[in-house]
Design a protein around this motif. Structure first.
Motif, PDB file in Angstrom:
ATOM      1  N   PHE A  46      10.173  -5.868   0.018  1.00 15.19           N
ATOM      2  CA  PHE A  46       9.239  -5.709   1.049  1.00 15.19           C
ATOM      3  C   PHE A  46       9.482  -6.302   2.803  1.00 15.19           C
ATOM      4  O   PHE A  46       9.496  -7.579   2.035  1.00 15.19           O
ATOM      5  CB  PHE A  46       7.272  -4.928   1.352  1.00 15.19           C
ATOM      6  N   VAL A  47       9.647  -6.248   3.384  1.00 11.57           N
ATOM      7  CA  VAL A  47       9.612  -7.102   4.970  1.00 11.57           C
ATOM      8  C   VAL A  47       8.550  -7.036   5.133  1.00 11.57           C
ATOM      9  O   VAL A  47       7.697  -7.540   5.707  1.00 11.57           O
ATOM     10  CB  VAL A  47      10.860  -6.813   5.253  1.00 11.57           C
ATOM     11  N   VAL A  50       7.482  -0.486  -3.795  1.00 14.22           N
ATOM     12  CA  VAL A  50       8.897   0.506  -3.224  1.00 14.22           C
ATOM     13  C   VAL A  50       8.454   2.446  -3.926  1.00 14.22           C
ATOM     14  O   VAL A  50       7.977   2.868  -2.640  1.00 14.22           O
ATOM     15  CB  VAL A  50       9.874   0.766  -3.842  1.00 14.22           C
ATOM     16  N   VAL A  51       8.000   2.257  -3.920  1.00 17.18           N
ATOM     17  CA  VAL A  51       7.277   3.245  -5.012  1.00 17.18           C
ATOM     18  C   VAL A  51       5.464   4.398  -4.779  1.00 17.18           C
ATOM     19  O   VAL A  51       5.651   5.767  -4.772  1.00 17.18           O
ATOM     20  CB  VAL A  51       6.259   3.504  -6.632  1.00 17.18           C
ATOM     21  N   MET A  98       4.380   2.884   8.240  1.00 22.79           N
ATOM     22  CA  MET A  98       5.566   3.029   7.740  1.00 22.79           C
ATOM     23  C   MET A  98       6.204   0.989   7.657  1.00 22.79           C
ATOM     24  O   MET A  98       5.439   0.866   7.419  1.00 22.79           O
ATOM     25  CB  MET A  98       6.487   3.261   9.351  1.00 22.79           C
ATOM     26  N   GLY A  99       7.017   1.369   7.399  1.00 19.48           N
ATOM     27  CA  GLY A  99       7.447  -0.103   6.453  1.00 19.48           C
ATOM     28  C   GLY A  99       8.539  -0.324   6.623  1.00 19.48           C
ATOM     29  O   GLY A  99      10.116   0.388   6.686  1.00 19.48           O
ATOM     30  N   TRP A 100       8.980  -1.872   6.829  1.00 22.34           N
ATOM     31  CA  TRP A 100      10.765  -2.008   6.026  1.00 22.34           C
ATOM     32  C   TRP A 100      11.234  -2.581   4.814  1.00 22.34           C
ATOM     33  O   TRP A 100      10.272  -3.739   4.843  1.00 22.34           O
ATOM     34  CB  TRP A 100      11.181  -2.973   7.337  1.00 22.34           C
ATOM     35  N   THR A 152       5.262   6.516   4.720  1.00 24.75           N
ATOM     36  CA  THR A 152       4.124   6.462   3.490  1.00 24.75           C
ATOM     37  C   THR A 152       4.106   7.436   4.265  1.00 24.75           C
ATOM     38  O   THR A 152       2.980   7.939   4.779  1.00 24.75           O
ATOM     39  CB  THR A 152       3.793   5.995   3.000  1.00 24.75           C
ATOM     40  N   LEU A 153       3.075   8.575   3.314  1.00 25.80           N
ATOM     41  CA  LEU A 153       1.744   9.396   3.448  1.00 25.80           C
ATOM     42  C   LEU A 153       0.259   8.995   3.756  1.00 25.80           C
ATOM     43  O   LEU A 153      -0.476  10.144   3.368  1.00 25.80           O
ATOM     44  CB  LEU A 153       2.109  11.437   3.054  1.00 25.80           C
ATOM     45  N   ARG A 154       0.338   7.821   2.609  1.00 28.72           N
ATOM     46  CA  ARG A 154      -0.465   7.662   2.009  1.00 28.72           C
ATOM     47  C   ARG A 154      -1.242   6.574   2.907  1.00 28.72           C
ATOM     48  O   ARG A 154      -0.788   5.970   4.034  1.00 28.72           O
ATOM     49  CB  ARG A 154      -0.183   6.486   0.884  1.00 28.72           C
TER      50      ARG A 154
END
Length: 124
Positions: A46-47, A108-109, A33-35, A98-100
């Motif tokens: 991206f942070v 972002v993509v 997961m990301g911020w 993300t599911l990666r």
């Protein structure tokens, strides 16, 4: 699937805020997961990201040493502790899932789910 970001607000430079991101509809405990953040007139950037186990984290250089990303898989919630805030940190902050299974995931993509954003304003 819903990601609900909260915790934004107005703070003076040097202050702190803690953002939360609660996930519902599916569990992200096995995925990164990301911020991200987006300032007015700028692209979303991206942070920080955290791997599924929570033991690996990744930060953009501008926040290293000031921000800490963490997660509580039992609560399906992710956090971003922001200390020593600067006016240039002012932005809408978005959490993402993300599911990666690749690492790190910082574009972002490559994120599949997004929260609605929470505004952080740092005054000088």
């Amino acid at each position: 699937v819903q990601l609900q970001a909260s915790g934004g607000g107005l703070v003076q430079a040097g202050g702190s805020l803690r953002l939360s991101c609660a996930a519902s509809g599916r569990t992200f405990s096995s995925y990164p997961m990301g911020w991200f953040r987006q300032a007015p007139g700028k692209e979303r950037e991206f942070v920080a990201a955290i791997r599924w186990s929570g033991g690996f984290t990744y930060y953009v250089d501008s926040v290293k040493g000031r921000f800490t990303i963490s997660r509580d898989n039992a609560r399906n919630t992710m956090y971003l502790q922001m200390n020593s805030l600067k006016p240039e940190d002012t932005a809408v902050y978005y959490c993402a899932g993300t599911l990666r299974r690749q690492w790190p995931v910082r574009t972002v993509v490559n994120y599949d789910y997004w929260g609605q954003g929470t505004l952080v304003t740092v005054s000088s």
